[in-house]
Write a protein that holds these residues in place. Structure first.
Motif, short mmCIF file in Angstrom:
data_model
loop_
_atom_site.label_atom_id
_atom_site.label_comp_id
_atom_site.label_asym_id
_atom_site.label_seq_id
_atom_site.Cartn_x
_atom_site.Cartn_y
_atom_site.Cartn_z
N GLU A 463 9.40 8.91 -33.21
CA GLU A 463 9.95 10.24 -33.41
C GLU A 463 9.10 11.06 -34.37
N ASN A 465 9.37 14.52 -37.14
CA ASN A 465 10.26 15.37 -37.94
C ASN A 465 9.55 16.69 -38.21
N THR A 488 10.08 24.90 -32.43
CA THR A 488 10.03 23.49 -32.03
C THR A 488 8.64 23.16 -31.50
N TRP A 496 16.14 15.44 -23.01
CA TRP A 496 16.89 15.37 -24.25
C TRP A 496 18.37 15.64 -24.00
N THR A 501 18.84 19.34 -31.49
CA THR A 501 18.29 18.42 -32.48
C THR A 501 16.80 18.63 -32.70
N ARG A 502 16.06 19.08 -31.72
CA ARG A 502 14.62 19.19 -31.84
C ARG A 502 14.18 20.62 -32.13
N TRP A 524 14.04 17.08 -35.14
CA TRP A 524 13.32 15.87 -34.75
C TRP A 524 13.36 15.72 -33.24
N GLY A 525 12.45 14.91 -32.74
CA GLY A 525 12.38 14.65 -31.30
C GLY A 525 11.54 13.43 -31.03
#
Length: 690
Positions: A463, A465, A488, A496, A501-502, A524-525
């Motif tokens: 991942e 951040n 992003t 996803w 979240t990303r 995050w992703g």
């Protein structure tokens, strides 16, 4: 060309000479098909790098379990050698192994095509000139490992106790070749026409139970498109095993062979055309059992809270029924699509009702698009390639029939997506990742010649951040239609389960070119979902004219980033060097707001400064790879008592720290209505982000 990849993550070997014990743990395993966007083939269900699906992942102290473990213990009597070199005998007191639940998505026509292509390559490499080049390439690319004992005569082994934990494998078997919408009718596919004979040829060297199962699937492929059997194997317990490797293999294999033959009938019970009754009955049984157990624990005080048993019952019964509706619709969709060529390519599985509605509308649009393109594109292509008149007339007839059939196929696909989305909503499916384990080389490493280029190790980190330092986008701040911005990294969006979240959401403040973070301070992703060429993306969200409608999401700016920058920042546990991106306007769609269309492509919109670092957390990574920042990063960013609250200030010119450590500036922010959270205000200075 990358076809398939098998990735083994975090292999740990532990040796305890004093207790004569050896332990081997494999944290995660995944196989990918790089020919598809969502090319997941085989991987863990709720362990390893997919441990966030585990029902206990939200509890304090949770640690991601490895997908496979084996523990070997030598004799307690130190006078008894583990390996007797004179007699060539290995003596072991106990061997324990466990493999946690696996998922498999098997697109049989594609995998068969890959197998034959790899066999052709292997045959070509066996020739003397290519063989020498292949050995040189392997010697150059592969790192040295550790020495292993030389092979001698036949080895005899005695094991006092051999135990294996139960194993479960959930599979989704697809036997029809699919294509993307709008690609023409495609006609017959060579692999699909000869699928049965090719499967039988490949199965000739397989283990007997697997060979029987593959042959059955090959014969079934001409009639049924999909099946989703789940194979469950009970625990293995054997005592006082003596013999060579073949004897041990036969003893262990017999246990799983008998169960596999018995469960082969589950394939018939898992046919999609029947609604997968086997899985439905399992869901109902699990739901009822969980309801009784959890409700009893709640009444007796052994479990905190109320209602978990009812949720489990609804998840099993209603969720199972919705899953059956989706599978029946999927089967009808494939059957209808096969009447005029190949069925259309499936989209990713929706996780909730909102995604289900979105995917359903997309399926309806694909059906209409395919109906028109099948009538025009395919006959024109046949004529351009100089095919026979009979073939041209045949494709024209299929295209005409597709005007009626393709929209019906799209309708069945829409019902399937709605049912899957409702199932995810009822079950409360946990966010998992079923995309590529690592990003493709194409786009990241460039297209230079010279063979397969080595992939930098940081790209295997699971991942990333992202945190904001400052934002300077005056032209976007002045654009009235924009409600907020999303910042992003580019990726495969459909992979996803949670889009927010990303992405870092920033909203305007009253001051000129002043922006504030909304809801969370970190995004995050998955690194495997990144796609080249790498760019920092700025998305504009424009509110619709209707109540309860989703905002329109438009890509308005991008900041280029080289792959070596990504590798450099993923190789550091904490990124202290901010990255500054010059944001350039993209080609705004014609249907967008007039204020956005005033930007010319390539126009300088401003700059964004971010911190990029590796991520993960205890929900997916082994404990030994966790730093303090990685261990707590995701939980801190998720801590948001009010999702609508403005979390932190991102200004065009971050203020310099004062002698009081920034307290005066924090007080000024609180006067403007920002919540009193020091953690939320940390993005003011890069030094505070460690």
């Amino acid at each position: 060309v990358e076809l398939v990849a098998l990735t083994l993550d975090y292999l740990q070997l532990t040796v305890n000479p004093q207790d004569r014990q050896i332990s081997l743990a494999l944290h995660s395993l995944q196989m990918d098909d790089f020919g598809q966007e969502d090319g997941f083939v085989l991987g863990p269900s709720e362990s390893g790098l997919n441990s966030q699906r585990n029902v206990s992942s939200d509890e304090d102290g949770f640690r991601a379990p490895p997908i496979a473990e084996i523990h070997i213990s030598g004799p307690l009597n130190v006078q008894t050698p583990v390996f007797d070199s004179e007699r060539n005998v290995v003596t072991l007191r106990q061997v324990d192994f466990s493999v946690r639940a696996l998922e498999a998505l098997l697109d049989v026509p594609r995998l068969v095509g890959h197998a034959f292509r790899l066999r052709e390559w292997a045959s070509a490499l066996s020739q003397p000139p290519n063989r020498d080049l292949a050995k040189l390439a392997l010697a150059t690319s592969l790192r040295p490992g550790f020495d292993t004992p030389r092979r001698g005569g036949e080895l005899t082994c005695y094991i006092e106790s051999l135990e294996g934990m139960p194993v479960s494998i959930s599979s989704d078997i697809r036997l029809k070749t699919r294509k993307s919408a709008g690609s023409g009718s495609g006609g017959e596919n060579e692999t699909e026409d000869d699928l049965e004979s090719r499967l039988n040829e490949l199965a000739a060297g397989l283990w007997l139970p697997l060979r029987s199962l593959v042959n059955f699937l090959a014969r079934m492929g001409s009639s049924f498109a999909e099946a989703a059997p789940t194979f469950k194997f009970s625990a293995l317990q054997l005592s006082h095993l003596t013999g060579n490797a073949a004897v041990l293999q036969s003893s262990v294999g017999r246990h799983y062979q008998q169960q596999l033959l018995v469960q082969s009938a589950r394939v018939l019970g898992s046919l999609q055309v029947l609604g997968d009754p086997a899985s439905f009955l399992d869901d109902v049984s699990t739901g009822v059992t969980s309801f009784v157990k959890q409700t009893t624990e709640e009444v007796t005080g052994q479990r905190r809270g109320l209602g978990s048993g009812v949720e489990a019952l609804a998840s099993g019964v209603l969720g199972g029924a919705l899953a059956s509706v989706g599978k029946v619709s999927s089967s009808f969709k494939d059957t209808v699509g096969s009447l005029v060529g190949q069925p259309m390519l499936d989209h990713s599985r929706p996780k909730d009702i909102h995604e289900g509605v979105s995917y359903a509308l997309g399926s309806l649009a694909d059906g209409l698009t395919e109906a028109v393109s099948g009538l025009v594109d395919s006959p024109a292509q046949e004529q351009h390639e100089g095919k026979s008149v009979v073939r041209f007339l045949k494709d024209t007839a299929l295209g005409a029939a597709g005007l009626v059939i393709r929209p019906i196929e799209g309708t069945f696909s829409a019902v399937e997506k709605l049912a899957e989305g409702a199932e995810g909503q009822v079950r409360g499916l946990r966010s998992g990742y079923n995309g590529l384990r690592r990003p493709p080389r194409a786009g990241l490493l460039g297209g230079k010649s010279g063979g397969l280029r080595s992939l930098p190790a940081p790209l295997f980190w699971p991942e990333w951040n992202l945190r904001l330092v400052s934002v300077t986008l005056p032209k976007l701040w002045s654009s009235i239609p924009i409600s907020h911005l999303g910042i992003t990294l580019p990726g495969a969006r459909e992979l996803w389960s949670e889009a927010d979240t990303r992405e870092l959401a920033v909203v305007r403040r009253e001051e000129q070119d002043r922006w504030s973070l909304e809801a969370k301070a970190r995004a995050w992703g998955r690194v495997g979902a990144l796609r080249g060429p790498l760019k920092l993306q700025v998305w504009a969200y424009i509110d619709g004219n209707l109540e309860l409608s989703k905002p329109l999401r438009i890509l308005v700016g991008e900041g280029p980033m080289s792959s070596h920058i990504l590798v450099e920042h993923l190789s550091c546990s904490e990124s202290t060097q901010p990255l500054e991106f010059k944001v350039l306007a993209t080609d705004i769609p014609t249907l967008s707001s007039g204020a956005l269309r005033s930007f010319e492509e390539g126009e300088n919109l401003g700059k964004v400064v971010v911190l990029l670092s590796p991520g993960g957390g205890a929900t997916i990574l082994p404990e030994r790879y966790l730093t303090d920042s990685i261990r707590h990063g995701r939980r801190k960013s998720q801590a948001s008592p009010d999702s609508s609250a403005v979390r932190s200030l991102i200004s065009s010119e971050p203020p310099r720290p004062s002698e009081d450590g920034g307290q005066q500036h924090r007080d000024s922010i609180l006067q403007q209505g920002s919540p009193p959270s020091l953690d939320a205000l940390s993005p003011i200075r890069p030094s505070d982000l460690g």
